[in-house]
Design a protein around this motif. Structure first.
Motif, short mmCIF file in Angstrom:
data_model
loop_
_atom_site.label_atom_id
_atom_site.label_comp_id
_atom_site.label_asym_id
_atom_site.label_seq_id
_atom_site.Cartn_x
_atom_site.Cartn_y
_atom_site.Cartn_z
N GLU A 1 -8.52 -2.78 -9.93
CA GLU A 1 -9.11 -1.61 -9.27
C GLU A 1 -10.57 -1.86 -8.92
O GLU A 1 -11.04 -1.44 -7.85
CB GLU A 1 -8.97 -0.38 -10.18
CG GLU A 1 -7.53 0.13 -10.23
CD GLU A 1 -7.33 1.33 -11.14
OE1 GLU A 1 -6.27 1.97 -11.05
OE2 GLU A 1 -8.24 1.62 -11.96
N VAL B 1 -9.51 0.46 -5.01
CA VAL B 1 -8.52 1.54 -4.90
C VAL B 1 -7.77 1.65 -6.22
O VAL B 1 -7.87 0.77 -7.08
CB VAL B 1 -7.50 1.29 -3.76
CG1 VAL B 1 -8.17 1.28 -2.40
CG2 VAL B 1 -6.72 0.00 -3.99
N LYS B 2 -7.01 2.73 -6.40
CA LYS B 2 -6.15 2.85 -7.57
C LYS B 2 -5.01 1.83 -7.49
O LYS B 2 -4.52 1.55 -6.39
CB LYS B 2 -5.56 4.27 -7.66
CG LYS B 2 -6.57 5.34 -8.03
CD LYS B 2 -6.97 5.22 -9.48
CE LYS B 2 -7.94 6.32 -9.88
NZ LYS B 2 -8.44 6.09 -11.25
N GLU C 1 -3.51 5.32 1.29
CA GLU C 1 -4.80 4.72 1.61
C GLU C 1 -5.57 4.32 0.36
O GLU C 1 -6.39 3.41 0.39
CB GLU C 1 -5.65 5.70 2.44
CG GLU C 1 -5.24 5.75 3.90
CD GLU C 1 -6.22 6.56 4.73
OE1 GLU C 1 -7.29 6.92 4.22
OE2 GLU C 1 -5.90 6.81 5.90
N ASP C 2 -5.32 5.01 -0.75
CA ASP C 2 -6.09 4.70 -1.96
C ASP C 2 -5.18 4.35 -3.15
O ASP C 2 -5.57 4.52 -4.30
CB ASP C 2 -7.02 5.87 -2.32
CG ASP C 2 -6.26 7.17 -2.55
OD1 ASP C 2 -5.03 7.18 -2.34
OD2 ASP C 2 -6.91 8.16 -2.92
N ASP D 1 0.85 -1.18 0.00
CA ASP D 1 0.00 0.00 0.00
C ASP D 1 0.89 1.23 0.00
O ASP D 1 1.66 1.45 0.94
CB ASP D 1 -0.90 0.01 1.24
CG ASP D 1 -1.90 -1.13 1.23
OD1 ASP D 1 -2.48 -1.40 0.18
OD2 ASP D 1 -2.07 -1.77 2.30
#
Length: 296
Positions: free
Chosen positions: A264, A269-270, A224-225, A221
């Protein structure tokens, strides 16, 4: 009066390429098993979890049972056979034009010994007549009996709700095994690799053999996105490398683009996806590469 909670395991078995992975994805409403028209796309037993108000079903999507020649295929078939020892219900998936040959007879003999509940699912009924589906069901019943015969279309969703309803009825009473939002036990790295491998097959079709493997070497990660993943597409011959890369890198860019879009949707998420191409001679006989795919 409150309904008693039901939970249990269901194995989806059949010959290669009859739609087992499509059925699992439809049952879950999520893609956890990759789909391709190449045989033996599913290489390991993939668990998907469907949770309702009063039930939880753990589905096992097995590799197609076939006459295995090399190490990887023998392990795949053994994984499918082993799943029968731990499940409450078995779905045998066939097509309306199913040939009762050596592979199907092997499966039917296995099912004669199975003591749990057996369903015969005749898939792809959207493409065949009802009489053809009935004919193959009668043929198979002459070898072993099933509690239900259900014509379905895994692709179109025909009779899938009915299948879930019947399955819940036959599940044993038991506690919930996984949390409500749990979908699959497939490790994150393997899941990402499978999404990429699916696009290799879809884009290149017959140009690259089905034994191509993808290894997700790093996933993390970045925020977060934003999810970062680095994957290697592993080939067995140097001559396949320019095919996967394509002119000016166009093919591998398209593989990356389509894989990223699906990832995705799944992760919400991206995704930043790095793809590489490696050549490893005879990787099919090397345990480290079988472990990558969860076969060992």
């Amino acid at each position: 009066m409150r309904k008693k909670y039901k939970s249990g395991f269901v194995s989806i078995i059949g010959r290669p390429n009859v739609g087992k992975s499509t059925l699992l994805n439809n049952l879950l409403g999520e893609k956890v098993s990759i789909i391709s028209n190449k045989p033996n796309t599913t290489r390991t037993n993939i668990n998907g979890v469907k949770t309702g108000a009063n039930y939880q079903i753990i589905f096992i999507d097995t590799p197609g049972i076939h006459d295995a020649k090399d190490k990887i295929n023998r392990l795949m078939v053994q994984n499918a056979i082993d799943s029968l020892g731990m499940v409450d219900i078995v779905y045998l998936m066939v097509e309306p034009d199913e040939f009762i040959g050596k592979e199907m007879l092997f499966i039917l003999n296995l099912l004669k010994e199975y003591k749990g509940v057996k369903y015969l699912l005749v898939n792809k009924v959207d493409k065949f007549t009802k009489s053809k589906a009935l004919k193959v069901a009668n043929k198979i019943f002459s070898y072993t009996e099933f509690k239900y015969v259900l014509p379905i279309s895994a692709l179109k969703g025909i009779n899938i709700d009915k299948l879930v309803e019947l399955t819940v009825t036959d599940l044993p009473e038991g506690d919930k095994i996984f949390d409500d939002d749990y979908i699959t036990n497939v490790p994150e790295k393997l899941l990402i690799a499978e999404f990429v491998r699916e696009q290799v097959f879809k884009i290149l079709k017959e140009e690259v053999p089905y034994d191509t493997v993808v290894e997700c070497e790093l996933v993390e990660d970045r925020s977060e996105d934003l999810l970062y993943a680095a994957c290697s597409i592993i080939l067995s011959k140097e001559s396949q490398k320019p095919i996967v890369i394509g002119k000016q890198g166009r093919t591998i860019k398209e593989i990356g683009k389509r894989s990223r879009e699906n990832l995705e949707k799944f992760f919400g998420v991206k995704v930043f996806l790095d793809l590489w191409v490696k050549v490893v001679n005879n990787w099919q006989d090397k345990d480290e590469y079988l472990k990558i795919q969860g076969i060992l």
